[in-house]
Design an enzyme around this catalytic site. Sequence first.
Site, PDB file in Angstrom:
ATOM      1  N   ASP A  21       0.512  -1.127  -0.215  1.00  0.00           N
ATOM      2  CA  ASP A  21      -0.122  -0.379  -0.054  1.00  0.00           C
ATOM      3  C   ASP A  21       0.428   1.507   0.064  1.00  0.00           C
ATOM      4  OD1 ASP A  21      -2.512   0.952   0.123  1.00  0.00           O
ATOM      5  OD2 ASP A  21      -2.772   1.151   2.116  1.00  0.00           O
ATOM      6  N   ASN A  69     -10.590  -2.240  -5.653  1.00  0.00           N
ATOM      7  CA  ASN A  69     -10.643  -1.691  -6.321  1.00  0.00           C
ATOM      8  C   ASN A  69     -11.086  -1.653  -7.488  1.00  0.00           C
ATOM      9  OD1 ASN A  69      -7.051  -2.780  -5.294  1.00  0.00           O
ATOM     10  ND2 ASN A  69      -7.996  -0.591  -4.526  1.00  0.00           N
TER      11      ASN A  69
HETATM   12  C1  IPE Z   1      -5.336  -2.425   0.048  1.00  0.00           C
HETATM   13  O1  IPE Z   1      -5.320  -1.506  -0.572  1.00  0.00           O
HETATM   14  C2  IPE Z   1      -5.571  -3.644  -1.877  1.00  0.00           C
HETATM   15  C3  IPE Z   1      -4.496  -3.589  -2.203  1.00  0.00           C
HETATM   16  C4  IPE Z   1      -2.800  -3.430  -1.587  1.00  0.00           C
HETATM   17  C5  IPE Z   1      -4.304  -4.100  -3.360  1.00  0.00           C
HETATM   18  P1  IPE Z   1      -6.008  -0.334  -0.871  1.00  0.00           P
HETATM   19  O2  IPE Z   1      -5.383   0.892  -0.830  1.00  0.00           O
HETATM   20  O3  IPE Z   1      -7.215  -0.597  -1.846  1.00  0.00           O
HETATM   21  O4  IPE Z   1      -6.930  -0.375   0.900  1.00  0.00           O
HETATM   22  P2  IPE Z   1      -7.963   0.609   1.874  1.00  0.00           P
HETATM   23  O5  IPE Z   1      -9.101   0.890   0.559  1.00  0.00           O
HETATM   24  O6  IPE Z   1      -7.326   1.965   2.142  1.00  0.00           O
HETATM   25  O7  IPE Z   1      -8.610   0.122   2.974  1.00  0.00           O
HETATM   26  C1  IPE Z   2      -1.540  -0.232  -3.319  1.00  0.00           C
HETATM   27  O1  IPE Z   2      -1.418   1.360  -3.743  1.00  0.00           O
HETATM   28  C2  IPE Z   2      -2.291  -0.475  -4.946  1.00  0.00           C
HETATM   29  C3  IPE Z   2      -3.232  -0.152  -5.225  1.00  0.00           C
HETATM   30  C4  IPE Z   2      -3.896  -1.110  -3.770  1.00  0.00           C
HETATM   31  C5  IPE Z   2      -3.963  -1.589  -6.782  1.00  0.00           C
HETATM   32  P1  IPE Z   2      -2.386   1.983  -3.835  1.00  0.00           P
HETATM   33  O2  IPE Z   2      -2.486   3.165  -5.370  1.00  0.00           O
HETATM   34  O3  IPE Z   2      -3.540   2.414  -2.633  1.00  0.00           O
HETATM   35  O4  IPE Z   2      -2.284   3.991  -2.918  1.00  0.00           O
HETATM   36  P2  IPE Z   2      -2.705   4.981  -1.397  1.00  0.00           P
HETATM   37  O5  IPE Z   2      -3.542   3.686  -0.699  1.00  0.00           O
HETATM   38  O6  IPE Z   2      -3.436   5.419  -2.541  1.00  0.00           O
HETATM   39  O7  IPE Z   2      -1.378   5.709  -0.997  1.00  0.00           O
HETATM   40 MG    MG Z   3      -3.679   2.132  -0.850  1.00  0.00          MG
END
Ligand code: IPE
Ligand code: IPE
Ligand code: MG
Length: 246
Positions: A21, A69
Amino acid sequence: MNLKESIQSKKLPEHIAIIMDGNGRWAKQKGRLRAFGHENGAKSVKRTVETCTELGIKHLTLYAFSTENWNRPKLEVQTLMRLLVSSLKKEIKTLQDNNIKLAAIGNLKLLPKKVFNELNEVMDQTKFNSRMTLTLALSYGSREEILNTVKEISIKVKNNIISPDDIGESIINEHLYTQNLPDVDLLIRTSGEQRISNFLLWQIAYAELFFTKVLWPDFTKEHLYEAIMEYQKRERRFGKTSEQLN
Ligand code: IPE
Ligand code: IPE
Ligand code: MG
């Protein structure tokens, strides 16, 4: 002694799972688009796979795309899918050279055809590799996985293939997407969030949790060593007392 040398090989986690993340925030800090964060996140994936292979970790499971997602802006979803295809194409050789088997968990039918086909191609080509299993959680949601399991088992009960008395943990394990994987020993989440976000709810029942503020694109070998060293300091009691373990 360097960090790597301080890791005890006999107490290695057999299965590491990572909620990768922070790509978006990493890009934002640099005044760049989220896509730039995801591209650099892919570099972290490569680094982490290499490190786990070198250390002798048997199973690495990476949360790459959740069922939730799919609700992101269409353009971001497209970027992530495109990145997935290009990474698979680019890394197939590394997987082969390092004897790594690629697997995937999740509702893969929802993936765009191009991703689905490329993924199946790489999984097929690496299926006999045995040094490490790299499992990508794609279009993955733990509640959906459990729901499917309940449905599949119910159908078998209805058709008299199994009796309700046969249903135990092993039957459930056999029907989850993760059927061939052992339970998670160490779960890492980057970016400072301290939540599970619908990842492997059943499989992390007794996992050690490690949260770090480091954003995923900044996650280095040393950060992984640090997580493993922390894991090795913990006493996994599984309900017993400390005295019983010794
Ligand atoms: C969790 O990350 C899913 C992945 C790392 C693929 P998100 O960024 O989607 O999680 P939330 O929604 O903030 O909990
Ligand atoms: C994790 O990074 C990747 C996916 C969930 C696909 P994020 O895209 O969630 O990054 P933040 O949480 O917005 O920083
Ligand atoms: Mg995230």
